[in-house]
Scaffold this active site. Sequence first.
Site, PDB file in Angstrom:
ATOM      1  N   GLU A  92       0.823  -1.217   0.000  1.00 57.47           N
ATOM      2  CA  GLU A  92       0.000   0.000   0.000  1.00 57.47           C
ATOM      3  C   GLU A  92       0.851   1.258   0.000  1.00 57.47           C
ATOM      4  O   GLU A  92       0.456   2.285  -0.550  1.00 57.47           O
ATOM      5  CB  GLU A  92      -0.959   0.012   1.202  1.00 57.47           C
ATOM      6  CG  GLU A  92      -2.081  -1.016   1.130  1.00 57.47           C
ATOM      7  CD  GLU A  92      -1.688  -2.372   1.700  1.00 57.47           C
ATOM      8  OE1 GLU A  92      -0.479  -2.579   1.980  1.00 57.47           O
ATOM      9  OE2 GLU A  92      -2.580  -3.229   1.871  1.00 57.47           O
ATOM     10  N   PHE A 119     -11.644  -7.221  14.116  1.00 61.10           N
ATOM     11  CA  PHE A 119     -10.509  -7.652  13.312  1.00 61.10           C
ATOM     12  C   PHE A 119     -10.149  -6.557  12.302  1.00 61.10           C
ATOM     13  O   PHE A 119     -11.002  -6.065  11.583  1.00 61.10           O
ATOM     14  CB  PHE A 119     -10.852  -8.965  12.591  1.00 61.10           C
ATOM     15  CG  PHE A 119      -9.736  -9.439  11.693  1.00 61.10           C
ATOM     16  CD1 PHE A 119      -8.497  -9.783  12.219  1.00 61.10           C
ATOM     17  CD2 PHE A 119      -9.909  -9.517  10.317  1.00 61.10           C
ATOM     18  CE1 PHE A 119      -7.464 -10.200  11.397  1.00 61.10           C
ATOM     19  CE2 PHE A 119      -8.884  -9.937   9.488  1.00 61.10           C
ATOM     20  CZ  PHE A 119      -7.661 -10.284  10.033  1.00 61.10           C
ATOM     21  N   GLN A 120      -8.896  -6.178  12.285  1.00 65.53           N
ATOM     22  CA  GLN A 120      -8.360  -5.146  11.383  1.00 65.53           C
ATOM     23  C   GLN A 120      -9.038  -3.790  11.571  1.00 65.53           C
ATOM     24  O   GLN A 120      -9.220  -3.054  10.611  1.00 65.53           O
ATOM     25  CB  GLN A 120      -8.429  -5.612   9.928  1.00 65.53           C
ATOM     26  CG  GLN A 120      -7.553  -6.844   9.711  1.00 65.53           C
ATOM     27  CD  GLN A 120      -7.268  -7.140   8.256  1.00 65.53           C
ATOM     28  OE1 GLN A 120      -8.129  -6.949   7.408  1.00 65.53           O
ATOM     29  NE2 GLN A 120      -6.066  -7.615   7.973  1.00 65.53           N
ATOM     30  N   LYS A 131     -17.701  -1.062   6.015  1.00 66.66           N
ATOM     31  CA  LYS A 131     -18.122  -2.062   5.036  1.00 66.66           C
ATOM     32  C   LYS A 131     -19.642  -2.079   4.850  1.00 66.66           C
ATOM     33  O   LYS A 131     -20.131  -2.239   3.728  1.00 66.66           O
ATOM     34  CB  LYS A 131     -17.617  -3.445   5.484  1.00 66.66           C
ATOM     35  CG  LYS A 131     -17.874  -4.519   4.441  1.00 66.66           C
ATOM     36  CD  LYS A 131     -17.031  -5.744   4.660  1.00 66.66           C
ATOM     37  CE  LYS A 131     -17.356  -6.799   3.617  1.00 66.66           C
ATOM     38  NZ  LYS A 131     -16.432  -7.933   3.662  1.00 66.66           N
ATOM     39  N   MET A 138      23.901   9.347   2.763  1.00 63.94           N
ATOM     40  CA  MET A 138      23.700  10.643   3.413  1.00 63.94           C
ATOM     41  C   MET A 138      24.016  10.558   4.912  1.00 63.94           C
ATOM     42  O   MET A 138      24.580  11.480   5.494  1.00 63.94           O
ATOM     43  CB  MET A 138      22.270  11.130   3.184  1.00 63.94           C
ATOM     44  CG  MET A 138      22.018  12.526   3.681  1.00 63.94           C
ATOM     45  SD  MET A 138      23.181  13.723   2.986  1.00 63.94           S
ATOM     46  CE  MET A 138      22.223  14.391   1.638  1.00 63.94           C
TER      47      MET A 138
HETATM   48  C1  LIG Z   1      11.984   5.909   5.501  1.00 60.70           C
HETATM   49  C2  LIG Z   1      13.245   6.587   5.909  1.00 60.70           C
HETATM   50  N1  LIG Z   1      14.059   6.006   6.815  1.00 60.70           N
HETATM   51  C3  LIG Z   1      15.227   6.620   7.166  1.00 60.70           C
HETATM   52  C4  LIG Z   1      15.584   7.812   6.633  1.00 60.70           C
HETATM   53  C5  LIG Z   1      16.886   8.496   7.051  1.00 60.70           C
HETATM   54  N2  LIG Z   1      17.783   8.609   5.885  1.00 60.70           N
HETATM   55  C6  LIG Z   1      17.901   9.728   5.157  1.00 60.70           C
HETATM   56  S1  LIG Z   1      18.939   9.573   3.869  1.00 60.70           S
HETATM   57  C7  LIG Z   1      19.312   7.993   4.288  1.00 60.70           C
HETATM   58  C8  LIG Z   1      20.263   7.190   3.463  1.00 60.70           C
HETATM   59  C9  LIG Z   1      19.651   6.777   2.182  1.00 60.70           C
HETATM   60  O1  LIG Z   1      20.466   5.815   1.561  1.00 60.70           O
HETATM   61  P1  LIG Z   1      20.355   5.552   0.017  1.00 60.70           P
HETATM   62  O2  LIG Z   1      18.939   5.427  -0.394  1.00 60.70           O
HETATM   63  O3  LIG Z   1      21.239   4.419  -0.343  1.00 60.70           O
HETATM   64  O4  LIG Z   1      20.874   6.914  -0.605  1.00 60.70           O
HETATM   65  P2  LIG Z   1      22.356   7.536  -0.603  1.00 60.70           P
HETATM   66  O5  LIG Z   1      22.384   8.579   0.461  1.00 60.70           O
HETATM   67  O6  LIG Z   1      23.326   6.433  -0.349  1.00 60.70           O
HETATM   68  O7  LIG Z   1      22.495   8.147  -1.961  1.00 60.70           O
HETATM   69  C10 LIG Z   1      18.613   7.611   5.444  1.00 60.70           C
HETATM   70  C11 LIG Z   1      18.731   6.313   6.111  1.00 60.70           C
HETATM   71  C12 LIG Z   1      14.679   8.391   5.707  1.00 60.70           C
HETATM   72  N3  LIG Z   1      14.907   9.569   5.146  1.00 60.70           N
HETATM   73  N4  LIG Z   1      13.544   7.744   5.342  1.00 60.70           N
END
Ligand SMILES: Cc1ncc(C[n+]2csc(CCOP(=O)(O)OP(=O)(O)O)c2C)c(N)n1
Length: 630
Positions: free
Chosen positions: A75, A137-138, A187, A536
């Site tokens: 979803e 449920f749900q 529902k 990042m």
């Molecule tokens: C759902 C979610 N979980 C955690 C984060 C924290 N976060 C921000 S950037 C990042 C790294 C993302 O890694 P990747 O997709 O491999 O991109 P890169 O920075 O390596 O280009 C994280 C963990 C987030 N923004 N969103």
Amino acid sequence: MNKTTETAEKRQAAEGPERERGELGPTMKGCDILVACLEREGVEAIFAYPGGASMEFHQALTRSKKIRTILPRHEQGGAFAAEGYARATGRAGVCMATSGPGATNLVTGLADAFMDSIPLVAITGQVPQSMIGKGGFQETDFFGMTLPVVKHSYLVTDVNDIPRVVKEAFYIAQTGRPGPVVVDVPKNIQQARTQPFFPKGIRLRGYQAQRKASDLELNEIIGLIEKSERPVLYCGGGIISGNASDELREFAERTQIPVTTTIMGCGAFPEDHPLSLRWLGMHGTAYANWAVSGEFEPRDKKDPNHVPRKIASGADLLLAFGVRFDDRVTGKVEKFCETGTIVHIDIDPSEINKNKPANLPVVSDIKYALQRLNELVRKEPQRNRFAKWHEQVAAWKAKAPLGYRVTKEVIRSQHMTDHLHGQENEVILPQMAIEALYELTGGEAIITTGVGQHQMWAGQYYKYKFPRQLLTSAGLGAMGYGYPAAMGAKVACPDREVIDIDGDGSFLMNIQELATAHIEKIAAKAMILNNQHLGMVVQWEDRFYESNRGHTYLGDPENTKAIYPDFVKIAHGFNVPAERVVYKRDLRAAVKRMVESKEPYVLDVIVPYTEHVLPFIPAGHTVADMIWKE
Ligand SMILES: Cc1ncc(C[n+]2csc(CCOP(=O)(O)OP(=O)(O)O)c2C)c(N)n1
Ligand SMILES: [Mg+2]
């Protein structure tokens, strides 16, 4: 005459002249009424995942000849796809889920749409009314749970309300400041039968979608421009959702005011235009940040009391149009454009003076405001041409263009030795891959992204020429956004090239959507900048935590020499063509094959993880702390 018709007609008569106009349909089940309402709203695609509490809707959808129902594989993917559709078109995206876990899986998408002002209608099944509050449920209180992240929401308690509710939901989602609307339908309401009355008009007490600036306010803006020496236009997603790009361009060209956008505003003003400063903020261009807040000598890190001296002044007038002074843009907000007069135009009064006080706040539809400003400027052309200011901006652009280079550290890194097998000079930097994509798509593709370094580089190294070209989770920063959003955009714009520039971490979060793309023949493509890390977060570890790695490696620690996971094999498992590219000499041909493919496609580009996104203004800091070259 049966009883329901009687009620419908009575209602029609009782609801006053505006509502009288409408149409009475034949007796139907609630689920069919809802689908008929969606058809009336012009919905052409819905991203819907079924379950016990929403099966009735799905049965009704099978009976629709107008709506394409796309089954996402999660979803969250459905919600992001609906958002991609909405961001690409400006029309509400529609997603649907069952009660409980189906609905809760939509929450991130709702929050994302809320933060970025994206029109989204999320329809959820709910347990029968007799079960509400009994822990059925749900059962989850979806109305309650989503209140802080919706523009509006409905729990439908009478089958006769469905037409009005759906009409209002689309109206609210798409007008004023757009946003997400939840329609939760128990529902038993889906199963109940009635003769629906489809109202033509809408009457919503207290909701004012249209707001217009007064001529007094607009003339004051013109006066401020006349007096200004260093004006800057700071424009955001509001220009795009307000369909005001053409008006912005005319205004900038007539007044010769340089334009910086937010990431949400990328494409609102062509980035290859001489007046463009590209985007500003934490990872924006140095010249945009200087133009807004001034240029400072570097901070002396050894002296905590050192106050950096201003070398050159920034804007004395900031025209903030359709923006919200997000902290990723302003850094330390008191210091953002500290010495400038701030004019803030926004359709949403709650944005005014929220993060940054405005000297001249104006609540208005931005398209109207710009159209009228243009009329005023056309009548009385501006005398002020800002020659000296343009010289300063040109000097800043020359001093700090966006750029990258292959450093010895990269070439000598263990990561590169592991993956490039003695050919480290052939390293592909992430920025190079995006530049190659820019060239090979003629700068014409719709780009989506995940969240992380790749997202920032996608903003920097692809130049956006038109609105709705960069679709990115900006305010929420939701990893996993890129690929499903690309699917949604491709459904909306089948004739455009749609490419997700993704990170390995982000792509993995909704990788199941490759199945949707393959089965539904949606040729959305993904170029993964695979650095085997949460890049990042690694960058912040390097800058603020002495490079101590806190669970930011995504590869297999027992076999660091292999790329893990193997996206090519996974894609093949979904019957999606895929390729890995490791060496620079192979990059262009590989990107070309991806662009030319008529199917969904995964290109796994192996890149170093040691690159940092620059410029970088650390969170909560000021332009004086901007790191813009190593
Ligand atoms: C759902 C979610 N979980 C955690 C984060 C924290 N976060 C921000 S950037 C990042 C790294 C993302 O890694 P990747 O997709 O491999 O991109 P890169 O920075 O390596 O280009 C994280 C963990 C987030 N923004 N969103
Ligand atoms: Mg990564």
